[in-house]
Design an enzyme around this catalytic site. Structure first.
Site, PDB file in Angstrom:
ATOM      1  N   ASP A 119      86.447  45.666 130.872  1.00  0.00           N
ATOM      2  CA  ASP A 119      85.383  44.876 130.254  1.00  0.00           C
ATOM      3  C   ASP A 119      84.464  44.317 131.330  1.00  0.00           C
ATOM      4  O   ASP A 119      84.796  44.333 132.521  1.00  0.00           O
ATOM      5  CB  ASP A 119      85.990  43.746 129.410  1.00  0.00           C
ATOM      6  CG  ASP A 119      86.951  42.878 130.211  1.00  0.00           C
ATOM      7  OD1 ASP A 119      86.493  42.194 131.145  1.00  0.00           O
ATOM      8  OD2 ASP A 119      88.165  42.879 129.915  1.00  0.00           O
ATOM      9  N   GLU A 164      95.901  75.724 146.943  1.00  0.00           N
ATOM     10  CA  GLU A 164      95.503  74.474 146.262  1.00  0.00           C
ATOM     11  C   GLU A 164      95.034  73.431 147.280  1.00  0.00           C
ATOM     12  O   GLU A 164      94.064  72.712 147.046  1.00  0.00           O
ATOM     13  CB  GLU A 164      96.688  73.920 145.468  1.00  0.00           C
ATOM     14  CG  GLU A 164      96.994  74.676 144.199  1.00  0.00           C
ATOM     15  CD  GLU A 164      98.263  74.166 143.526  1.00  0.00           C
ATOM     16  OE1 GLU A 164      98.291  74.134 142.290  1.00  0.00           O
ATOM     17  OE2 GLU A 164      99.227  73.801 144.244  1.00  0.00           O
TER      18      GLU A 164
END
Ligand code: GLA
Length: 730
Positions: free
Chosen positions: A537, A617
């Protein structure tokens, strides 16, 4: 000055670059809301308020028998309970004799350059020299008592933000109880609107939903003591045909991290009243004579050009006037967090292996998550015991951090300061420090209880423990977590008549501690977290420039989560990590490339054991980190565009970051559905310069062609294929 008072009309007109907001003091001293929308010239618009005899809408005493005047049928700037207005209201006050009645009338006003502050609460701010920000303070008074309400407005001319807060002052010489004290109200003349809100659950936060208003009350709220995963304190009211690019919409963002409510009532006149503030079920504040109560702040923004502009205005407002951290303007470290890599099962050796691999691949920071303190080998014990478990680590924290720093990496650490495990030394010595209702068994969440942060002694103890850990090693980042909803709202030290204040006092305590922490460690990078995005928030952003967006690290579900989050919050606040496959939350397998692209939508990092990756990777990670480092300015400071709505568009999701100077942009696409015999899709760019040329993968296009004609996407080569394109101005 962006606030104009007309003595002749008794109107206050708040002007930003593109919007206006107007109020009027009428002949009875009521403060009426007359306008919020596209910028207008400041004419007194109260002629639009039709006065009719509205049956069963009573008339205030001083209007005598004028039946055409009723508070029940007028748009009131700050409606109160007990004045003959039957709609939802912002303030309900109970007097000592049990009566609930109030009748606020206008008294005086003050206009000054700069932005008001709210003691102990987050609030937008203006730099001292900034003369484009203005404060309006309107003082209202109860007709029958010395109860005053200050209505505060902060007007940010450039970004279009208008903030609201109210201060209730009791000068009645008697105690008063506030049963409800909301922060803002807007009465819209036309209730034919939709409310966009962002609901969810743990690991699936901020799901976009748009709901037409109806005759009655639409409510969203959190009663959980935090803003919550389930609802978010940011909503948009829009016309039915408003899209990303066109139409009217109004945003309301609450700068508060506790329980909240949004109420929208369409009344008998088809008008809509929209309220936002602290959730009232857990709220009752006692005000003695001479005391005052300050509501948290609401930030309202209007856009007449659709939701993309609304989001851009929020992003700019929060970046320029809310987030204070120096990290806002600095490149955020690309970090690796050990949570999904090891969970509780680690020692220094394992951590150093991950760190050395991280350093080798070009990352900037290693974050040590849960499990390094007290007796904490699972989530059933140890919270509250904030001392390093050296036995588990096999060394001191200082030694570990020195080694990690020696590899060229910064170091960050996880805390969950608001919590206490019953199986902890702290609980054994201070059981009364947890929120609990006497005589009842506690409600547990994740096997833990909540510390009573409304108490100073509790806060001070935890602060000291955190500082001791912080001072023991070179810690440059904290992930501040909070892993349950609050229940058993009762503080052992508050008198009965103050128990209704506990949750708000708790939030104030949390803010005070965050403030202390940042004062003591001004360069600290603080990351907010609450089981992922359960406390995402605007209040938290005043302290933490980034928040862990969700415990769901699946790239494909993150597309929707991050889509919803982007409406009200800048993307640099959205913390996002690449994790392992099959994904730990939903078992999905996605290409590493796609996981990288989705994590770069926000503030980038990794959360897997990179030391266990294949060489191929690892090379891909090295390249991802390089791309992020090369392009971070666009990701962190570019204008963010939602190009598709992942709730409607099945084939692919696309989003873009455009440089504000139109020098380039990044467009990301993830294919979410694949088909045989597929035709390539077209995506239109945004935010480029029409007449400039841009190079994309060796080919040149005009801005105009890319924005109006579009770009031809390749056909995907399998599930969740993706691409990221960089358009460079030539
Ligand atoms: C919460 C956080 C996770 C992790 C765990 C540790 O769920 O959101 O990222 O830190 O706690 O217990």
């Amino acid at each position: 000055m962006a606030v104009y008072y007309s003595a002749e009309d008794k109107t206050f007109t708040l002007q930003t670059e593109k919007s206006s907001y107007q109020m009027k003091v009428d002949e009875y001293g009521a403060l009426l809301h007359t306008y919020f929308g596209t910028k207008m010239d400041g004419s007194d618009l109260s002629y639009l308020l039709a006065r009719t005899d509205q049956g069963f809408s009573g008339n205030p005493a001083d209007a005598k028998n004028i039946r055409k005047y009723s508070f029940d049928a007028l748009p009131l700037e700050y409606p109160v309970f007990g004045n003959g207005d039957y709609r939802v209201n912002a303030l309900r006050v109970q007097a000592e004799d049990g009566s609930c009645s109030c009748d606020l009338r206008y008294e005086s006003f003050q206009i000054y350059q700069g932005k008001y502050r709210l003691a102990g609460l987050p609030a937008l701010f203006a730099k001292e020299e900034d003369d484009s920000v203005t404060t309006l303070d309107i003082r209202m008074k109860d007709r029958y008592s010395d109860l005053y309400v200050h209505l505060l407005y902060g007007v940010f001319e450039k970004t279009g933000a208008i903030t609201r807060a109210a201060i209730v002052e009791n000068k009645t010489r008697k105690p008063l109880k506030l049963l409800r004290a909301l922060s803002s109200c807007v009465d819209f003349a036309d209730g034919d609107m939709e409310m966009v809100h962002f609901h969810g659950k743990h690991a699936l936060e901020r799901m976009y939903e748009s709901q037409p208003l109806f005759h009655g009350i639409t409510q969203i709220r959190s009663t959980r003591g935090t803003s919550s995963h389930q609802q978010n304190p940011f909503v948009i009211f829009k016309k039915r045909n408003t899209t990303e690019e066109s139409g009217e919409c109004y945003g309301f963002s609450f700068l508060y991290s506790g329980g909240f409510e949004v109420l929208a009532e369409v009344d008998q006149t088809n008008a809509a009243r929209v309220l936002m503030g602290i959730e009232e079920e857990n709220f009752c504040f006692l005000l003695e004579d001479g005391e005052s109560f300050t509501t948290p702040e609401v930030c309202m923004i209007y856009s007449g050009n659709g939701m993309a502009e609304l989001s851009h205005r929020y992003h700019t407002t929060f970046l320029e006037h809310l987030i204070r951290s120096e990290w806002k303007d600095k490149k955020r470290p690309v970090l690796v967090n050990n949570w999904e890599a090891t969970y509780f099962d680690f020692n220094a050796e394992k951590l150093l292996k991950i760190a050395s691999q991280a350093a080798e691949l070009g990352l900037d920071m290693m974050v040590l998550d849960d499990g390094w303190f007290g007796k904490r080998d699972n989530d059933k014990s140890g919270l509250g015991d904030w001392f390093v478990n050296e036995e588990k680590l096999g060394c001191s924290l200082r030694e570990l951090v020195e080694k990690i720093n020696g590899m060229g990496l910064k170091f960050g650490i996880w805390f969950e300061p608001e919590m206490i495990s019953e199986d902890s030394e702290l609980y054994r010595s201070h059981p009364d420090w947890a929120l609990q209702v006497p005589g009842r068994e506690p409600i547990r969440g994740r096997s833990q209880l909540v510390l009573d942060f409304s108490r100073k002694d509790v806060r001070e103890y935890v602060e000291e423990k955190i500082y001791a850990v912080m001072d023991s090693a070179n810690i440059e980042y904290i992930k501040w977590d909070m892993n349950r909803s609050i229940a058993d709202v009762y503080s052992a030290t508050l008198p009965p008549e103050h128990q209704g204040e506990v949750l708000h006092r708790y939030v104030l305590g949390l803010y005070e501690m965050s403030e202390h922490l940042l004062q003591r460690y001004p360069h600290l990078l603080l990351e907010g977290c609450s089981g992922g995005g359960g406390r995402f928030d605007a209040g938290m952003l005043y302290y933490a420039p980034q928040i862990w967006c969700s415990d769901n690290t699946d790239a494909i579900e993150r597309i929707r989560i991050q889509y919803g989050t982007s409406f009200g919050y800048p993307m640099s606040t959205v913390s996002a990590h690449v994790s392992v496959c099959p994904n730990h939350q939903n078992g999905r397998i996605t290409p590493l490339k796609t996981r990288g692209i989705c994590a770069m939508q926000g503030t980038f990092g990794y959360e897997l054991d990179i030391s266990k990756m294949s060489d191929e990777e690892k090379e891909e990670v090295r390249q991802q980190v390089k791309s992020y480092n090369r392009l971070y300015k666009l990701f962190q400071f570019g204008e963010y565009y939602r190009l598709t709505n992942p709730f409607e568009q099945r084939e692919f999701a696309a989003w873009e970051y455009a440089d504000k100077e139109q020098n380039g942009a990044i467009l990301s696409v993830v294919f979410t559905d694949v088909h045989a015999n597929a035709r390539p899709a077209v995506v239109k760019w945004k935010g480029l310069c029409e007449s400039a040329q841009y190079e994309i993968e060796g080919k040149c296009y005009s801005g105009s062609a890319l924005m109006h004609g579009g770009y031809l996407l390749p056909v995907p080569k399998g599930d969740f294929d993706s691409l990221m394109l960089h358009a460079k101005r030539v």
